[in-house]
Write an enzyme that holds these catalytic residues in place. Structure first.
Site, mmCIF file in Angstrom:
data_model
loop_
_atom_site.group_PDB
_atom_site.id
_atom_site.type_symbol
_atom_site.label_atom_id
_atom_site.label_comp_id
_atom_site.label_asym_id
_atom_site.label_seq_id
_atom_site.Cartn_x
_atom_site.Cartn_y
_atom_site.Cartn_z
ATOM 1 N N ASP A 39 0.819 -1.205 0.000
ATOM 2 C CA ASP A 39 0.000 0.000 0.000
ATOM 3 C C ASP A 39 0.860 1.264 0.000
ATOM 4 O O ASP A 39 1.785 1.395 0.821
ATOM 5 C CB ASP A 39 -0.875 -0.029 1.266
ATOM 6 C CG ASP A 39 -1.812 1.139 1.368
ATOM 7 O OD1 ASP A 39 -2.779 1.173 0.594
ATOM 8 O OD2 ASP A 39 -1.575 2.027 2.208
ATOM 9 N N GLU B 73 1.714 -0.432 -4.946
ATOM 10 C CA GLU B 73 0.897 0.725 -5.267
ATOM 11 C C GLU B 73 1.858 1.909 -5.279
ATOM 12 O O GLU B 73 2.049 2.588 -4.279
ATOM 13 C CB GLU B 73 -0.217 0.951 -4.242
ATOM 14 C CG GLU B 73 -1.166 2.044 -4.709
ATOM 15 C CD GLU B 73 -1.980 2.711 -3.594
ATOM 16 O OE1 GLU B 73 -3.013 3.293 -3.916
ATOM 17 O OE2 GLU B 73 -1.567 2.676 -2.424
HETATM 18 C C1 GLC Z 1 -3.884 3.473 -0.489
HETATM 19 C C2 GLC Z 1 -5.217 2.779 -0.395
HETATM 20 C C3 GLC Z 1 -6.241 3.754 0.127
HETATM 21 C C4 GLC Z 1 -5.799 4.251 1.474
HETATM 22 C C5 GLC Z 1 -4.384 4.804 1.444
HETATM 23 C C6 GLC Z 1 -3.823 4.942 2.815
HETATM 24 O O1 GLC Z 1 -3.864 4.469 -1.435
HETATM 25 O O2 GLC Z 1 -5.570 2.247 -1.635
HETATM 26 O O3 GLC Z 1 -7.523 3.187 0.199
HETATM 27 O O4 GLC Z 1 -6.672 5.254 1.920
HETATM 28 O O5 GLC Z 1 -3.494 3.958 0.758
HETATM 29 O O6 GLC Z 1 -3.523 3.689 3.363
#
Ligand code: GLC
Length: 475
Positions: free
Chosen positions: A191, A253
Site C-alpha cells: 500500500d 501501489e
Molecule cells: C492506499 C489505499 C487507500 C488508502 C491509502 C492509505 O492508497 O488504496 O484506500 O486510503 O493507501 O492507506
C-alpha cells in the site's frame, strides 16, 4: 504456496473488498467465510488470484488501511483459522491469495504508537517542522495529545507514518511478512509504497512547477513532493521486505507516473499502471498512456479500484465491453475490481459518510442476485446499488452478458501469444498486435473499420467495428 514462481506474469488478479463481497453471518458486513463461499465465482471467471483489501483489526478511520494489529484478522471479518481455510480453499481451486500490506503507517491505535514511539516519525521541534501536506489535504503533522509531540501522517491523522529508517521497525515488519507467508499466502500488494521513506532532514517540499498527472487534493497539488515522497533510498528500504518475502509476489501501489517507476521494479515484481485508470476513455490519450506504460518491463494494469470512480461510472456503461477487452488483452498482469465484471457503477454513498474522502460510493456490496439478499441476510452496511438491473445470477450463462465476456477474455488471453506492438489506427481507435492477433478498440460513438483477419472475439453482434465495440482477430 502453489508453484511455479512468476505465476503472476500474465495473470488476472481479482480485487476483493472484504466488507462488501459476501456476508456469512447476517451482520451486514462481508467476512472471510463469505469470501470462501464465493470462491467458485472467481474460479468460474477464470482469474488466477485474489487480492484482499485489508482484513486486519482496525478502528476503521480508513476502513482497514489503518491497521491496529498486523498479525491478526479483524473479528468483523472472522478469525485467523478462517483465513487459513480461505487460503486452502483458494489453493484447491488453483487461485493464489494476495494480502494488502499497509506498510507505511499504522492506526494510531496500534500498540506500537504508545509502546514503541521510536518506530514512528516525530517532529524535532514543537510544531510541524516543514510544509508537507497529507494526501487528503491539511498538514501532514499532528500533535499527539498525550506526549505533546508532533507526528507525521501522510494520510489521515489517525494513520501515523512508520519510520523505515529504524532497524527495529524493519525487523518487526519482516516478521509480519514471514508470518503471513508461513500461513500460505502468495504475495502482497504494498500500500502507498512510494511513501515508505521520507527525507531524513525533513526538508520543505518546493512549490509545484508542473502538473502531477494523477488526482491529488488541491492543497497537495501545490507542492512538488520531492522530500515527502518517492525518495531515492526507498528501494534500499524495500530490499528488507524482499528479503523476507523471497519469491512471493510483491506488487506496489506506486502512485507515480510510469516514467518514474522503473527503479521500483529493481525490488518489486509489479507496479500498478495507473495511467489507464486516470486516462479518459478516448483513443488518442489511451494510446499515448499505453505507449508510455509499456516501456516499463512489468505492469499491473488497473482500470478501477476501491479509491476512484467505478469503471462503469468513469467510462460509461456503453463502453464496458470494449474496456474489458482492452484491460484483458494488454500484455502483463491485469487487476479487476470486484463488481466490474457485472458492470456495477458508483452508488450514492452513505449519509453520513463512512469515508471522509468520499469513497463510500465505490464500495457498495456485490450484487449476487436480484433479491439483494445474495450479499447478506441482514441489513447491508451500505445499500446495494441496483441488484435488479445487474447481478451475477442473471448474467451467468447468458452469452451476451458482461460477465460471460470477462470469462471468455480470461481464457482467450492465454492464447494470444507473445509480442506487442501498438498500431496506427483511425481516430478514436486503439489498436495493437498481440502475438498473431490484432486487437482493435473503438472508443467513439461512430462505426470504424475492423482489422482484417479471422474474428476470434467481437463485443457486439454487428460486423465491422461498431460504436463502442472491440474485436480481436487472428492475423
Ligand atoms: C492506499 C489505499 C487507500 C488508502 C491509502 C492509505 O492508497 O488504496 O484506500 O486510503 O493507501 O492507506
Amino acid at each position: 504456496m502453489l508453484a511455479p514462481a512468476m505465476w503472476w506474469r500474465d495473470a488476472v488478479v481479482y480485487q476483493v473488498y472484504p466488507r462488501s463481497f459476501q456476508d456469512s453471518d447476517g451482520d451486514g458486513v462481508g467476512d472471510l467465510r463469505g469470501i470462501a463461499e464465493r470462491l467458485e465465482h472467481l474460479a468460474y471467471l477464470g482469474v488466477d488470484a485474489l487480492w484482499l483489501s485489508p482484513i486486519y483489526p482496525s478502528p476503521l478511520a480508513d476502513f482497514g488501511y489503518d491497521v491496529s494489529d498486523y498479525t491478526d484478522v479483524d473479528p468483523r471479518f472472522g478469525m485467523l483459522s478462517e483465513l487459513d481455510a480461505l487460503v486452502a480453499s483458494a489453493h484447491g481451486l488453483g487461485l493464489r491469495v494476495l494480502l494488502d500490506f499497509v506498510l507505511c503507517h499504522t492506526s494510531i491505535e496500534h500498540p506500537w504508537f504508545r509502546e514503541h514511539p521510536d518506530r514512528y516519525i516525530w517532529s524535532p521541534v514543537d510544531g510541524p517542522p516543514n510544509n508537507w501536506v497529507a494526501a487528503f489535504g491539511g498538514p501532514a503533522w499532528s500533535r499527539d495529545e498525550r506526549s505533546g509531540r508532533w507526528y507525521l501522517h501522510s494520510f489521515y491523522p489517525e494513520q501515523p507514518d512508520l519510520d523505515w529508517r529504524n532497524p527495529e521497525l524493519v525487523e518487526a515488519m519482516k516478521g509480519v511478512v514471514r508470518f503471513w507467508l508461513e500461513r500460505g499466502v502468495d504475495g502482497f500488494r504494498l500500500d502507498a509504497v512510494n511513501l515508505i521513506l521520507k527525507d531524513a532532514e525533513l526538508r520543505d517540499d518546493p512549490p509545484a512547477t508542473g502538473e502531477f498527472p494523477f488526482p491529488r487534493a488541491a492543497e497537495s497539488a501545490t507542492l512538488e513532493h520531492v522530500y515527502s515522497d518517492n525518495r531515492p533510498d526507498a528501494i534500499q528500504a524495500l530490499r528488507a521486505v524482499r528479503a523476507a518475502a523471497g519469491d512471493a509476489l510483491l506488487v506496489g501501489e506506486v502512485y507515480l507516473p510510469t516514467s518514474q517507476c522503473a527503479r521500483w521494479l529493481e525490488v518489486l515484481d509489479l507496479v500498478f499502471g495507473f495511467e489507464l485508470l486516470f486516462t479518459p476513455w478516448e483513443g488518442e490519450p489511451l494510446r499515448a498512456a499505453i505507449d508510455r506504460a509499456v516501456t516499463l518491463e512489468r505492469v499491473a494494469w488497473v482500470m478501477s479500484n476501491h479509491d476512484f470512480d467505478r469503471l462503469a461510472t468513469r467510462v460509461g456503461a456503453e463502453n464496458l465491453r470494449a474496456a474489458a477487452v482492452l484491460l484483458l488483452t494488454l500484455p502483463g498482469t491485469a487487476f479487476v475490481y470486484q463488481g466490474d465484471e457485472i458492470g456495477l457503477a458508483n452508488g450514492p454513498g452513505h449519509e453520513p459518510p463512512f469515508d471522509r474522502a468520499g469513497r463510500d460510493r465505490l464500495r457498495h456490496p456485490m450484487q449476487w442476485d436480484a433479491s439483494a439478499r445474495g450479499f447478506t441476510t441482514g441489513e447491508p452496511w451500505l445499500q446495494l446499488v441496483d441488484p435488479q438491473e445487474r447481478n451475477v445470477e442473471s448474467q451467468r450463462g447468458d452469452p451476451g452478458s458482461l460477465l460471460e465476456l470477462y470469462r471468455r477474455l480470461t481464457a482467450l488471453r492465454r492464447t494470444l501469444g507473445e509480442g506487442f506492438r501498438l498500431l496506427d489506427a483511425e481516430p478514436g481507435v486503439v489498436a495493437f498486435e498481440r502475438g498473431a492477433h490484432t486487437v482493435a478498440v473503438n472508443t467513439t460513438a461512430e462505426p470504424r473499420t475492423a482489422p482484417r483477419g479471422e474474428i476470434v472475439l467481437a463485443t457486439h453482434a454487428e460486423t465491422g467495428l461498431p460504436p463502442h465495440a472491440a474485436v480481436i482477430v487472428r492475423n
